[in-house]
Design an enzyme around this catalytic site. Structure first.
Site, PDB file in Angstrom:
ATOM      1  N   TYR A  47      35.646   4.915  -4.598  1.00 29.30           N
ATOM      2  CA  TYR A  47      36.514   4.829  -3.419  1.00 29.30           C
ATOM      3  C   TYR A  47      37.977   5.094  -3.764  1.00 29.30           C
ATOM      4  CZ  TYR A  47      33.328   2.826   0.097  1.00 29.30           C
ATOM      5  OH  TYR A  47      32.346   2.623   1.020  1.00 29.30           O
ATOM      6  N   LYS A  96      23.430   2.282 -11.899  1.00 31.48           N
ATOM      7  CA  LYS A  96      22.697   3.521 -12.167  1.00 31.48           C
ATOM      8  C   LYS A  96      22.978   3.889 -13.623  1.00 31.48           C
ATOM      9  CE  LYS A  96      20.186   6.934 -10.647  1.00 31.48           C
ATOM     10  NZ  LYS A  96      18.767   6.766 -10.342  1.00 31.48           N
ATOM     11  N   ASP A 151      18.460   2.417  -7.150  1.00 30.62           N
ATOM     12  CA  ASP A 151      17.472   3.103  -6.297  1.00 30.62           C
ATOM     13  C   ASP A 151      16.198   2.265  -6.139  1.00 30.62           C
ATOM     14  OD1 ASP A 151      17.034   3.587  -8.986  1.00 30.62           O
ATOM     15  OD2 ASP A 151      16.391   5.658  -8.739  1.00 30.62           O
ATOM     16  N   ASP A 194      28.472  -1.133  -0.824  1.00 33.28           N
ATOM     17  CA  ASP A 194      28.625  -0.715   0.571  1.00 33.28           C
ATOM     18  C   ASP A 194      27.258  -0.387   1.157  1.00 33.28           C
ATOM     19  OD1 ASP A 194      29.935   0.195   2.930  1.00 33.28           O
ATOM     20  OD2 ASP A 194      29.637   2.254   2.248  1.00 33.28           O
ATOM     21  N   ASP A 224      24.544  -2.852   3.875  1.00 33.50           N
ATOM     22  CA  ASP A 224      24.049  -2.416   5.189  1.00 33.50           C
ATOM     23  C   ASP A 224      22.521  -2.502   5.214  1.00 33.50           C
ATOM     24  OD1 ASP A 224      26.593  -1.860   6.141  1.00 33.50           O
ATOM     25  OD2 ASP A 224      25.986   0.040   7.057  1.00 33.50           O
TER      26      ASP A 224
HETATM   27  C1  IPM Z   1      32.508  -1.647   4.856  1.00 36.63           C
HETATM   28  C2  IPM Z   1      32.831  -0.359   5.580  1.00 36.63           C
HETATM   29  C3  IPM Z   1      34.050   0.274   4.917  1.00 36.63           C
HETATM   30  C4  IPM Z   1      33.674   0.608   3.495  1.00 36.63           C
HETATM   31  C5  IPM Z   1      34.610   1.515   5.639  1.00 36.63           C
HETATM   32  C6  IPM Z   1      34.920   1.220   7.096  1.00 36.63           C
HETATM   33  C7  IPM Z   1      35.815   2.085   4.944  1.00 36.63           C
HETATM   34  O1  IPM Z   1      31.742   0.486   5.591  1.00 36.63           O
HETATM   35  O2  IPM Z   1      33.381  -2.541   4.824  1.00 36.63           O
HETATM   36  O3  IPM Z   1      31.406  -1.782   4.350  1.00 36.63           O
HETATM   37  O4  IPM Z   1      33.107   1.679   3.228  1.00 36.63           O
HETATM   38  O5  IPM Z   1      33.955  -0.214   2.614  1.00 36.63           O
HETATM   39 MG    MG Z   2      29.961  -0.399   4.824  1.00 37.36          MG
END
Ligand code: IPM
Ligand code: MG
Length: 370
Positions: A159, A207, A239, A263, A267
């Site tokens: 990032y 990884k 993975d 990240d 999710d």
């Molecule tokens: C998160 C989001 C952020 C990230 C974005 C909005 C920049 O997806 O906080 O997980 O990628 O960190």
């Molecule tokens: Mg995110």
């Protein structure tokens, strides 16, 4: 007599410390709506437990670009530094997506805030609720009793690495993933600290079969693990972990991982709970701490009073526990959220709930004050 006066003074000092300063950053999309409910909940907690909160609101993301041309203005930064803790809603606006000519994007505000405030540790707890076992697309027996936390490194890795960009002819783009041993060590310390208060297990996801940065992670983390044998330590490839997380989410306690993997995996983990609308998070640094729901700005729902405020309300509970050490207050909020879930006082993302954002907030407040 002197001792008595002295202790009375101490008491007064203690009362003053109970006044906490909170920076409120609603951001974009549904951010303002869910933040409004969380602030209502904080006010209810203040009333019940005799605390006072001083709020200062500031702009971030598209809301800040539209007014001052900068997604993380200096004034917002100053308010963050002034605060004891930051409550943040969401960032992102569709008018900046698929718009290659946009010079500045709302997400840059979030990244700039994380980086300038040094918020290196992102804590994302994943917990299943008994009343929601059938809301997950996974089988109830897989989801039952899941309770783990993702500890994601937040201000380094791909990032933030350099160089990044495009060649002059636009046909070659590049990002750099880099990590320093000290960046890995400080997040490792945090992960082990969390594990010590939980089920005493840390799983590193990386990884290392491909990436040099991952091999450095393994070296640093296994060295630290060897010195902390009270914690069970294992390392897995990201993975295969992505698969195991859906098959056997119960095996995890504390997941430790880098910025990009964290990240993605967080999710994925949200599927276990059944809705992103329930997941809170904390981003902790040396100088500041920020609390925010994991979900994004959900622009399609903006202004419709359908967004789930629970993730933001639970983020406020994390603030009370992590930043202020108020465990009873945090537990009171969590219990009120669970009660709303049990009584089906939920927004449409949960089992087609019929309640509005503000009604869910009001019910939670009622449960807190009862
Ligand atoms: C998160 C989001 C952020 C990230 C974005 C909005 C920049 O997806 O906080 O997980 O990628 O960190
Ligand atoms: Mg995110």
């Amino acid at each position: 007599m002197i001792a008595f006066v002295f202790s009375q003074q101490l008491y007064r000092v203690k009362i003053q410390i109970m006044n906490k300063k909170i920076a409120v950053l609603p951001g974009d999309g549904i951010g303002p709506e869910v933040i409004q409910e969380a602030v209502k909940v904080l006010d209810a907690v203040a009333k019940k437990f005799h605390h006072t909160f001083e709020y200062k609101t500031a702009k971030i993301g598209a809301a800040a670009i539209d007014t001052v041309g900068n997604p993380y203005p200096q004034e917002t930064h100053d308010i963050c530094l002034w605060s004891d803790a930051i409550l943040f809603g969401a960032i992102g606006d569709p008018k900046y997506d698929n718009n290659p000519s946009a010079k500045v994007r709302p997400e840059q505000g979030l990244l700039a805030m994380r980086s300038t405030l040094g918020l290196y540790a992102n804590i994302r707890p994943i917990k299943s609720y008994n009343s929601l076992l059938d809301a997950s697309p996974l089988k109830p027996e897989i989801v039952k009793d899941v309770d783990f936390v993702v500890v994601r490194e937040l201000i380094s890795g791909i990032y933030f690495g350099s160089p990044r960009g495009r060649s002059e002819d636009g046909k070659h783009a590049f990002d750099t993933c880099e990590y320093h041993a000290d960046e890995i060590l400080r997040i490792t310390e945090k992960a082990f600290q969390y594990a010590r208060n939980r089920k005493k297990k840390v799983t590193l996801l990386d990884k290392a079969n491909v990436l040099a940065t991952s091999r450095l992670w393994r070296e640093v983390v296994s060295g630290y693990a060897a010195q902390n044998p009270d914690i069970t330590y294992e390392a897995n490839f990201i993975d295969s972990a992505a698969m195991h997380m859906i098959q056997r989410p119960n095996q995890y306690d504390v997941i430790l991982t880098g910025n990009m993997f964290g990240d993605i995996i967080s999710d994925e983990a949200s599927v276990i709970t059944g809705t992103l609308g329930l997941l809170p998070s904390a981003s902790i640094g040396e100088k500041a701490a920020l609390y925010e729901p994991i979900h994004g700005s959900y622009p399609q729902a903006k202004g419709k009073n359908i967004a789930n405020p629970m993730a933001t309300i639970l983020s406020a509970a994390m603030m009370l526990e992590y930043s202020f050490g108020w465990l009873d207050e945090a537990k009171t909020i969590e219990a009120a959220v669970e009660k709303a879930l049990e009584q089906n006082i939920v927004t449409e993302d949960i089992k087609q709930g019929k309640y509005g954002t503000n009604e869910v907030g009001d019910a939670i407040i009622q449960f807190i004050l009862d």
